[in-house]
Write an enzyme that holds these catalytic residues in place. Sequence first.
Site, PDB file in Angstrom:
ATOM      1  N   SER A 169       0.811  -1.201   0.000  1.00 60.64           N
ATOM      2  CA  SER A 169       0.000   0.000   0.000  1.00 60.64           C
ATOM      3  C   SER A 169       0.855   1.266   0.000  1.00 60.64           C
ATOM      4  O   SER A 169       1.950   1.276   0.536  1.00 60.64           O
ATOM      5  CB  SER A 169      -0.888  -0.023   1.244  1.00 60.64           C
ATOM      6  OG  SER A 169      -1.354   1.255   1.531  1.00 60.64           O
ATOM      7  N   CYS A 170       0.329   2.330  -0.635  1.00 59.84           N
ATOM      8  CA  CYS A 170       1.028   3.627  -0.592  1.00 59.84           C
ATOM      9  C   CYS A 170       0.496   4.488   0.532  1.00 59.84           C
ATOM     10  O   CYS A 170       1.001   5.566   0.795  1.00 59.84           O
ATOM     11  CB  CYS A 170       0.846   4.374  -1.904  1.00 59.84           C
ATOM     12  SG  CYS A 170       1.844   3.715  -3.231  1.00 59.84           S
ATOM     13  N   VAL A 171      -0.569   4.056   1.168  1.00 62.48           N
ATOM     14  CA  VAL A 171      -1.118   4.857   2.260  1.00 62.48           C
ATOM     15  C   VAL A 171      -1.232   3.994   3.506  1.00 62.48           C
ATOM     16  O   VAL A 171      -1.753   4.347   4.493  1.00 62.48           O
ATOM     17  CB  VAL A 171      -2.499   5.463   1.929  1.00 62.48           C
ATOM     18  CG1 VAL A 171      -2.335   6.637   0.987  1.00 62.48           C
ATOM     19  CG2 VAL A 171      -3.423   4.438   1.321  1.00 62.48           C
TER      20      VAL A 171
END
Lengths: 103, 167
Positions: free
Chosen positions: A101-103
């Site tokens: 995930s990027c968040v």
Amino acid sequence: MAQKTYAGIAVDVNDEGYFTNPSQWTKEIAMEIAKEEGVVLTEKHFLVLNYLRDRFARGEALSIRGINKSGIVEVKDFYQMFPGAPLKKSTKIAGIPKPESCV
Amino acid sequence: MSTEKTNPVKKVSIICSKGTIEDVYAALVMGNGAVMEGIECNLFFTFFGLEAIMKKRMDKLHTGVVGNPAMRLPGGSRMPTWLGVIPGMEAMVSSMMKSQMDKLDVPPVSEFIELFVAGGGNLYACKLAADMFKVTKEDLSEHVKGIITVGEFYEHAGGEGAHIIFT
């Protein structure tokens, strides 16, 4: 595939040290990985690790937001419990693959 | 050893100068991603970027629908500029953007800022832009550490392995 020995048990890991077979994980193994990562595990750490493993087993993506909403730990404490890169460190100790995930 | 390993990014200061959904999220994703990796991070909001840290506006950002040649209609064909001027189009596109992001577990701006600050990130507002738009500390999120000058920004931005990104 590489292997690494923790607490006398050989486990399968990728080249970054993340487990490729989460079922090989035990509490004792977690404590040894944590030592490598400079983290001393408490009861609360294990609550978080089990939460991460549960989510992974259900095929749900891991994110910082999800951890904040989990009710298990507040993000601020999460950062303090796994200093540096919390999501990477905690998943490594939890014996699950690195989150994408990027968040 | 590769230079990526020997010279890692240790600190990043990101300047957000625009106030559309996509510009603000680009800065927040970069900033939050930095603290998640253990990289020290400052986010500096200037000009229209100030909207992102204003209590009453941060969760009501819009995406511009006029003059954006990359804007697509559902289905993938290009959205003609004239369509963007229809009343309500900007609001509709903006709410679609927000719902898509929510599906990807991207939080609303206010929540994103809380996550970023909880991870040790720092938020600053630009003094010149704040003076220009008559924005005071009371208008800003409680998480904003200060309204600072460009000189102070550079002081905060210094350090070994430190980088500055302008968006």
